[in-house]
Write a protein that holds these residues in place. Structure first.
Motif, PDB file in Angstrom:
ATOM      1  N   LEU A  41       0.825  -1.208   0.000  1.00 26.94           N
ATOM      2  CA  LEU A  41       0.000   0.000   0.000  1.00 26.94           C
ATOM      3  C   LEU A  41       0.860   1.260   0.000  1.00 26.94           C
ATOM      4  CD1 LEU A  41      -2.880   1.023  -0.079  1.00 26.94           C
ATOM      5  CD2 LEU A  41      -2.922   0.903   2.413  1.00 26.94           C
ATOM      6  N   ASP A  42       1.916   1.274   0.793  1.00 24.45           N
ATOM      7  CA  ASP A  42       2.824   2.432   0.793  1.00 24.45           C
ATOM      8  C   ASP A  42       3.395   2.670  -0.606  1.00 24.45           C
ATOM      9  OD1 ASP A  42       2.576   3.290   3.393  1.00 24.45           O
ATOM     10  OD2 ASP A  42       4.623   2.790   3.982  1.00 24.45           O
ATOM     11  N   LEU A  43       3.849   1.610  -1.254  1.00 24.26           N
ATOM     12  CA  LEU A  43       4.434   1.762  -2.585  1.00 24.26           C
ATOM     13  C   LEU A  43       3.385   2.202  -3.603  1.00 24.26           C
ATOM     14  CD1 LEU A  43       6.926  -1.243  -2.670  1.00 24.26           C
ATOM     15  CD2 LEU A  43       7.403   1.160  -2.164  1.00 24.26           C
ATOM     16  N   GLY A 122       6.244 -12.491   6.295  1.00 22.34           N
ATOM     17  CA  GLY A 122       5.633 -13.224   5.195  1.00 22.34           C
ATOM     18  C   GLY A 122       6.488 -13.273   3.943  1.00 22.34           C
ATOM     19  N   GLY A 123       7.443 -12.339   3.834  1.00 26.49           N
ATOM     20  CA  GLY A 123       8.376 -12.342   2.723  1.00 26.49           C
ATOM     21  C   GLY A 123       7.718 -12.229   1.355  1.00 26.49           C
ATOM     22  N   LEU A 124       8.453 -12.679   0.364  1.00 28.74           N
ATOM     23  CA  LEU A 124       8.002 -12.604  -1.022  1.00 28.74           C
ATOM     24  C   LEU A 124       6.732 -13.430  -1.241  1.00 28.74           C
ATOM     25  CD1 LEU A 124       8.702 -11.380  -3.766  1.00 28.74           C
ATOM     26  CD2 LEU A 124      10.157 -13.375  -4.205  1.00 28.74           C
ATOM     27  N   GLU A 125       6.605 -14.527  -0.514  1.00 28.17           N
ATOM     28  CA  GLU A 125       5.401 -15.357  -0.652  1.00 28.17           C
ATOM     29  C   GLU A 125       4.143 -14.540  -0.343  1.00 28.17           C
ATOM     30  OE1 GLU A 125       3.102 -19.184   1.334  1.00 28.17           O
ATOM     31  OE2 GLU A 125       5.141 -18.728   1.996  1.00 28.17           O
ATOM     32  N   TYR A 126       4.145 -13.862   0.776  1.00 29.62           N
ATOM     33  CA  TYR A 126       2.947 -13.107   1.145  1.00 29.62           C
ATOM     34  C   TYR A 126       2.815 -11.823   0.336  1.00 29.62           C
ATOM     35  CZ  TYR A 126       1.260 -16.385   4.481  1.00 29.62           C
ATOM     36  OH  TYR A 126       0.724 -17.514   5.039  1.00 29.62           O
ATOM     37  N   GLY A 131      -0.998  -9.755  -3.971  1.00 35.50           N
ATOM     38  CA  GLY A 131      -1.131  -9.207  -5.315  1.00 35.50           C
ATOM     39  C   GLY A 131      -0.019  -8.260  -5.708  1.00 35.50           C
ATOM     40  N   GLY A 132       1.062  -8.251  -4.937  1.00 36.92           N
ATOM     41  CA  GLY A 132       2.190  -7.384  -5.241  1.00 36.92           C
ATOM     42  C   GLY A 132       2.889  -7.803  -6.523  1.00 36.92           C
ATOM     43  N   PRO A 133       3.331  -6.844  -7.310  1.00 35.13           N
ATOM     44  CA  PRO A 133       4.012  -7.179  -8.558  1.00 35.13           C
ATOM     45  C   PRO A 133       5.414  -7.715  -8.298  1.00 35.13           C
ATOM     46  CG  PRO A 133       4.111  -4.820  -8.189  1.00 35.13           C
ATOM     47  CD  PRO A 133       3.248  -5.391  -7.096  1.00 35.13           C
TER      48      PRO A 133
END
Length: 146
Positions: A41-43, A122-126, A131-133
């Protein structure tokens, strides 16, 4: 679940902290942790007050990473390898998943070098589950965890 009543509680064997102690604990925890949803959300809102650090191997980073993240494998973190990083900018460190502790190790090493850090739970998995690119040679085709 058994219908037997017991007067002994495993939960309360160690009494809960006072509200003040609990508040301090949870605020301390939040000062060193964040989650993928908040970072995303910040990004999305154009925040540029953090720098993402991928603590996994260079190969894993090349295959799939968060856009804008910097590859800094935790085993290679030294004063020399971090010379280009600004100490004023808080670093958000991530690795594979909740089952990976590379981000924790990187955060410990970076904080010892004087950086302000937060671990992204949660790292890259979460990140991907939120829905992060991602980008890289495998991008979305990369495994969620290794």
């Amino acid at each position: 679940m058994s219908s037997t009543t017991s007067h002994f509680s495993l939960v309360l064997e160690t009494p809960p902290a006072s509200p003040q102690e609990a508040q301090r604990h949870f605020l301390d925890k939040l000062s060193v942790e964040t989650d993928a949803a908040d970072v995303l959300l910040d990004l999305q809102r154009g925040q540029n007050s953090i720098l993402l650090i991928d603590a996994r191997s260079t190969q894993d980073f090349e295959e799939c990473h968060i856009p804008g993240a910097i590859s800094l494998p935790y085993r290679k973190i030294t004063a020399e390898s971090t010379i280009q990083l600004a100490k004023e900018l808080p670093l958000v460190i991530y690795c594979w998943s909740p089952g990976c502790n590379a981000a924790t190790k990187a955060a410990a090493r970076l904080s010892a070098l004087g950086f302000r850090v937060k671990e992204m739970l949660g790292g890259l998995e979460y990140w991907r589950r939120e829905g992060g690119p991602v980008e890289g040679t495998l991008g979305e085709q990369a495994p969620l965890i290794k």
